[in-house]
Design a protein around this motif. Structure first.
Motif, mmCIF file in Angstrom:
data_model
loop_
_atom_site.group_PDB
_atom_site.id
_atom_site.type_symbol
_atom_site.label_atom_id
_atom_site.label_comp_id
_atom_site.label_asym_id
_atom_site.label_seq_id
_atom_site.Cartn_x
_atom_site.Cartn_y
_atom_site.Cartn_z
ATOM 1 N N GLU A 181 -15.057 28.360 63.301
ATOM 2 C CA GLU A 181 -13.625 28.358 63.996
ATOM 3 C C GLU A 181 -12.725 29.369 63.036
ATOM 4 O O GLU A 181 -12.023 30.179 63.537
ATOM 5 C CB GLU A 181 -13.119 27.075 63.888
ATOM 6 C CG GLU A 181 -11.553 26.950 64.803
ATOM 7 C CD GLU A 181 -10.967 25.444 64.348
ATOM 8 O OE1 GLU A 181 -11.555 24.931 63.898
ATOM 9 O OE2 GLU A 181 -10.104 25.335 65.120
ATOM 10 N N LYS A 182 -12.801 29.328 61.871
ATOM 11 C CA LYS A 182 -12.130 29.816 60.723
ATOM 12 C C LYS A 182 -12.637 31.485 60.982
ATOM 13 O O LYS A 182 -11.647 32.283 61.027
ATOM 14 C CB LYS A 182 -12.289 29.534 59.460
ATOM 15 C CG LYS A 182 -11.648 28.225 59.155
ATOM 16 C CD LYS A 182 -12.033 27.845 57.550
ATOM 17 C CE LYS A 182 -11.172 26.223 57.412
ATOM 18 N NZ LYS A 182 -11.669 25.893 55.902
ATOM 19 N N CYS A 183 -13.795 31.677 61.093
ATOM 20 C CA CYS A 183 -14.317 33.223 61.237
ATOM 21 C C CYS A 183 -13.962 33.774 62.389
ATOM 22 O O CYS A 183 -13.448 34.821 62.421
ATOM 23 C CB CYS A 183 -15.948 33.309 61.343
ATOM 24 S SG CYS A 183 -16.537 32.762 59.596
ATOM 25 N N ASN A 197 -19.748 33.153 57.847
ATOM 26 C CA ASN A 197 -19.461 31.792 57.666
ATOM 27 C C ASN A 197 -20.644 31.473 56.547
ATOM 28 O O ASN A 197 -21.706 31.383 56.820
ATOM 29 C CB ASN A 197 -19.963 31.185 59.005
ATOM 30 C CG ASN A 197 -20.028 29.609 58.774
ATOM 31 O OD1 ASN A 197 -19.658 29.216 57.704
ATOM 32 N ND2 ASN A 197 -19.890 28.766 59.808
ATOM 33 N N TYR A 198 -20.178 31.450 55.411
ATOM 34 C CA TYR A 198 -21.099 31.226 54.184
ATOM 35 C C TYR A 198 -21.755 29.764 54.249
ATOM 36 O O TYR A 198 -23.026 29.607 53.726
ATOM 37 C CB TYR A 198 -20.483 31.115 52.753
ATOM 38 C CG TYR A 198 -19.515 30.105 52.429
ATOM 39 C CD1 TYR A 198 -19.933 29.065 51.727
ATOM 40 C CD2 TYR A 198 -18.325 30.132 52.971
ATOM 41 C CE1 TYR A 198 -19.462 28.010 51.352
ATOM 42 C CE2 TYR A 198 -17.503 28.930 52.662
ATOM 43 C CZ TYR A 198 -17.881 28.040 51.821
ATOM 44 O OH TYR A 198 -16.964 26.840 51.638
ATOM 45 N N LYS A 199 -21.316 28.737 55.020
ATOM 46 C CA LYS A 199 -22.042 27.773 55.325
ATOM 47 C C LYS A 199 -23.235 27.624 56.524
ATOM 48 O O LYS A 199 -23.918 26.963 56.537
ATOM 49 C CB LYS A 199 -21.137 26.538 55.718
ATOM 50 C CG LYS A 199 -20.218 26.189 54.519
ATOM 51 C CD LYS A 199 -19.381 25.017 54.978
ATOM 52 C CE LYS A 199 -18.408 24.618 53.777
ATOM 53 N NZ LYS A 199 -17.233 23.671 54.067
ATOM 54 N N GLY A 275 -7.430 39.187 36.188
ATOM 55 C CA GLY A 275 -6.823 37.896 36.754
ATOM 56 C C GLY A 275 -5.327 38.351 36.888
ATOM 57 O O GLY A 275 -4.776 39.165 36.385
ATOM 58 N N LEU A 276 -4.812 37.381 37.963
ATOM 59 C CA LEU A 276 -3.405 37.428 38.353
ATOM 60 C C LEU A 276 -2.600 36.292 38.190
ATOM 61 O O LEU A 276 -3.355 35.107 38.440
ATOM 62 C CB LEU A 276 -3.696 38.000 39.835
ATOM 63 C CG LEU A 276 -2.485 37.770 40.757
ATOM 64 C CD1 LEU A 276 -1.451 38.859 40.633
ATOM 65 C CD2 LEU A 276 -2.837 37.641 42.150
ATOM 66 N N VAL A 277 -1.582 36.318 37.551
ATOM 67 C CA VAL A 277 -0.623 34.961 37.497
ATOM 68 C C VAL A 277 0.536 35.661 38.487
ATOM 69 O O VAL A 277 1.250 36.722 37.954
ATOM 70 C CB VAL A 277 -0.133 34.537 36.318
ATOM 71 C CG1 VAL A 277 0.987 33.710 36.472
ATOM 72 C CG2 VAL A 277 -1.244 33.944 35.637
HETATM 73 N N1 LIG Z 1 -3.333 33.856 40.687
HETATM 74 C C1 LIG Z 1 -2.377 33.247 41.451
HETATM 75 O O1 LIG Z 1 -1.059 33.623 40.905
HETATM 76 C C2 LIG Z 1 -2.355 32.384 42.607
HETATM 77 C C3 LIG Z 1 -1.412 31.985 43.229
HETATM 78 C C4 LIG Z 1 -1.626 31.177 44.272
HETATM 79 C C5 LIG Z 1 -3.054 30.827 44.480
HETATM 80 N N2 LIG Z 1 -3.796 31.226 43.853
HETATM 81 C C6 LIG Z 1 -5.273 30.991 44.378
HETATM 82 O O2 LIG Z 1 -5.685 31.490 45.524
HETATM 83 C C7 LIG Z 1 -6.627 30.836 46.187
HETATM 84 C C8 LIG Z 1 -6.477 30.717 47.685
HETATM 85 O O3 LIG Z 1 -5.265 29.853 47.757
HETATM 86 P P1 LIG Z 1 -4.879 29.253 49.113
HETATM 87 O O4 LIG Z 1 -3.515 28.798 49.052
HETATM 88 O O5 LIG Z 1 -4.803 30.266 50.082
HETATM 89 O O6 LIG Z 1 -5.925 28.159 49.451
HETATM 90 P P2 LIG Z 1 -7.243 28.017 50.393
HETATM 91 O O7 LIG Z 1 -8.009 29.391 50.268
HETATM 92 O O8 LIG Z 1 -6.783 27.618 51.769
HETATM 93 O O9 LIG Z 1 -7.945 27.119 49.757
HETATM 94 C C9 LIG Z 1 -8.639 25.943 50.457
HETATM 95 C C10 LIG Z 1 -9.933 26.581 50.917
HETATM 96 O O10 LIG Z 1 -10.804 26.774 50.059
HETATM 97 C C11 LIG Z 1 -11.934 26.781 50.471
HETATM 98 N N3 LIG Z 1 -12.886 26.091 49.557
HETATM 99 C C12 LIG Z 1 -12.744 24.781 49.133
HETATM 100 N N4 LIG Z 1 -13.652 24.462 48.243
HETATM 101 C C13 LIG Z 1 -14.576 25.472 48.260
HETATM 102 C C14 LIG Z 1 -15.908 25.601 47.669
HETATM 103 N N5 LIG Z 1 -16.532 24.699 46.949
HETATM 104 N N6 LIG Z 1 -16.506 27.046 47.832
HETATM 105 C C15 LIG Z 1 -16.040 27.925 48.412
HETATM 106 N N7 LIG Z 1 -14.478 27.795 49.303
HETATM 107 C C16 LIG Z 1 -14.175 26.530 49.072
HETATM 108 C C17 LIG Z 1 -12.145 25.968 51.791
HETATM 109 O O11 LIG Z 1 -12.125 26.972 52.864
HETATM 110 P P3 LIG Z 1 -13.847 27.234 53.333
HETATM 111 O O12 LIG Z 1 -13.857 26.364 54.707
HETATM 112 O O13 LIG Z 1 -13.597 28.856 53.849
HETATM 113 O O14 LIG Z 1 -14.757 26.916 52.536
HETATM 114 C C18 LIG Z 1 -10.668 25.505 51.754
HETATM 115 O O15 LIG Z 1 -10.236 25.322 53.141
HETATM 116 C C19 LIG Z 1 -6.919 29.499 45.281
HETATM 117 O O16 LIG Z 1 -8.047 29.380 44.511
HETATM 118 C C20 LIG Z 1 -5.462 29.343 44.367
HETATM 119 O O17 LIG Z 1 -5.673 28.680 43.680
HETATM 120 C C21 LIG Z 1 -3.813 31.994 42.908
#
Ligand SMILES: NC(=O)c1ccc[n+]([C@@H]2O[C@H](COP(=O)([O-])OP(=O)(O)OC[C@H]3O[C@@H](n4cnc5c(N)ncnc54)[C@H](OP(=O)(O)O)[C@@H]3O)[C@@H](O)[C@H]2O)c1
Length: 339
Positions: A181-183, A197-199, A275-277
């Protein structure tokens, strides 16, 4: 006595958080002091990156202590004001956390006056996730037109936004996500060229090679070290890796996180990993938000939100980020929307 609800850390989390790490409590609504505003919050976010503050040990953000409110972005309405910059009824973006009320002296509160998009977008695609995609591509990847881009956790707000911004630069974009569904959404709605779909695939390495047969210029990684290590050998000369998030590693103790083995490719292929903050780009947030807003209004940028009802459901909404249950930006409605 008027009261409100909030969620605090009951005890630090070890591994994937569970309901007993959190506690719902009731507090008296505070009286405001000089220069302060009282905000009634109606939306709060759950973010994978919040996991780092729940472990009881400091990382790049200080760890929460037991009894402290779980921090997050929030949207609320000013209910009382002793601050000339805010009027009763103003809708504001703050960081009050998982709490129905908050007091502020106004610092860090952003009045939301642009109504082109729903308020929720301000803590979603126009908030930290969308801005992470924007600056990850612009500042870290220095993305060029027509490059080949691979995005992981692509159906999240960071990943889906990054992929679509790359498509708008003529790039060939592949997204990796965890369900059909996500794909389908990434391919049919967001316009990704290839989805995996990695799963479901039997060999993820082969699937990535098939999707990007000539190699990858930019890996935008939201998943973690094992994923990065797998992709490094497929990076083109001069390739860039944006280390955005590590959702697969957040619940592991540091000693249990996988390491990188393929580092020799950094030399042979002149790779760069950074890396990014996103808060480092704070001064540029206004420009990025306007860019993203215009793309959405023009129908060129899609986003998906899941709004879950009830403050008591914040812990399960958060835990669902680590099981693959979430799809798009996850927010929780913790109070009535303003009229
Ligand atoms: N660097 C920064 O400044 C900054 C700022 C904000 C967010 N971030 C990071 O950006 C990333 C994405 O953020 P988002 O808010 O868009 O969240 P998101 O990607 O929606 O995170 C949740 C999703 O991660 C996947 N996931 C969960 N466990 C997993 C695993 N073990 N292996 C692979 N995939 C897994 C799942 O999707 P699937 O069904 O596809 O597995 C889940 O629905 C996060 O890691 C967040 O910490 C970084």
């Amino acid at each position: 006595m008027a009261t409100y609800q909030r969620i605090v850390l009951a005890k630090p989390a070890d591994g994937i958080p569970s309901a007993d790490n959190f506690q719902l409590d009731e507090q008296e609504i505070p009286a405001i002091g000089d220069g302060e505003v009282l905000v009634r919050n109606f939306l709060a976010s759950v973010d994978p990156g919040m996991r780092s503050i729940l472990s009881g040990t400091d990382s790049y953000s200080a760890a929460l202590k037991s009894g402290e409110v779980i921090s997050s972005a929030s949207i609320g309405v000013v209910e009382q004001s002793n601050n000339p910059k805010f009027n009763i009824g103003d809708v504001v973006n703050g960081a009050f956390g998982w709490s129905q009320y908050g007091l502020s002296n106004g610092r860090g509160l952003l009045k939301l006056t642009d109504t082109r998009l729903p308020y929720s977008c301000n803590i979603g695609i126009l908030g930290i996730p969308g801005l992470t995609a924007f600056f990850g591509l612009e500042r870290i990847a220095k993305l060029q037109d027509n490059e080949t881009v691979l995005v992981t956790s692509a159906a999240g707000t960071v990943g889906a936004t990054a992929g679509q911004l790359a498509k708008a630069k003529g790039c060939h974009v592949t997204g990796i996500a965890g369900s059909d569904e996500k794909c389908a959404w990434l391919r049919d709605v967001c316009g990704f060229d290839e989805v995996i779909n990695y799963k479901a695939v039997s060999d993820l390495d082969e699937a990535i090679s098939n999707a990007c047969p000539n190699g990858i210029d930019v890996l935008f990684d939201n998943v973690g070290t094992a994923m990065i290590d797998r992709v490094i050998p497929k990076m083109k000369m001069g390739g860039r890796i944006v280390v955005s998030g590590q959702v697969a590693d957040y619940n592991k103790a540091p000693a249990d996180r996988p390491g990188l083995k393929n580092t020799s490719f950094f030399i042979s292929n002149r790779l760069r990993m950074e890396g990014l903050v996103v808060f480092d780009d704070f001064r540029e947030f206004g420009r990025a938000k306007e860019d993203l807003t215009q793309r959405i209004v023009n129908g060129q940028l899609q986003y998906r939100e899941e709004i879950i009802q009830g403050i008591e459901n914040m812990p399960s909404a958060f835990i669902g980020l680590f099981t693959g249950e979430s799809f798009g930006r996850r927010l929780v409605q913790i109070g009535e929307l303003p009229a």
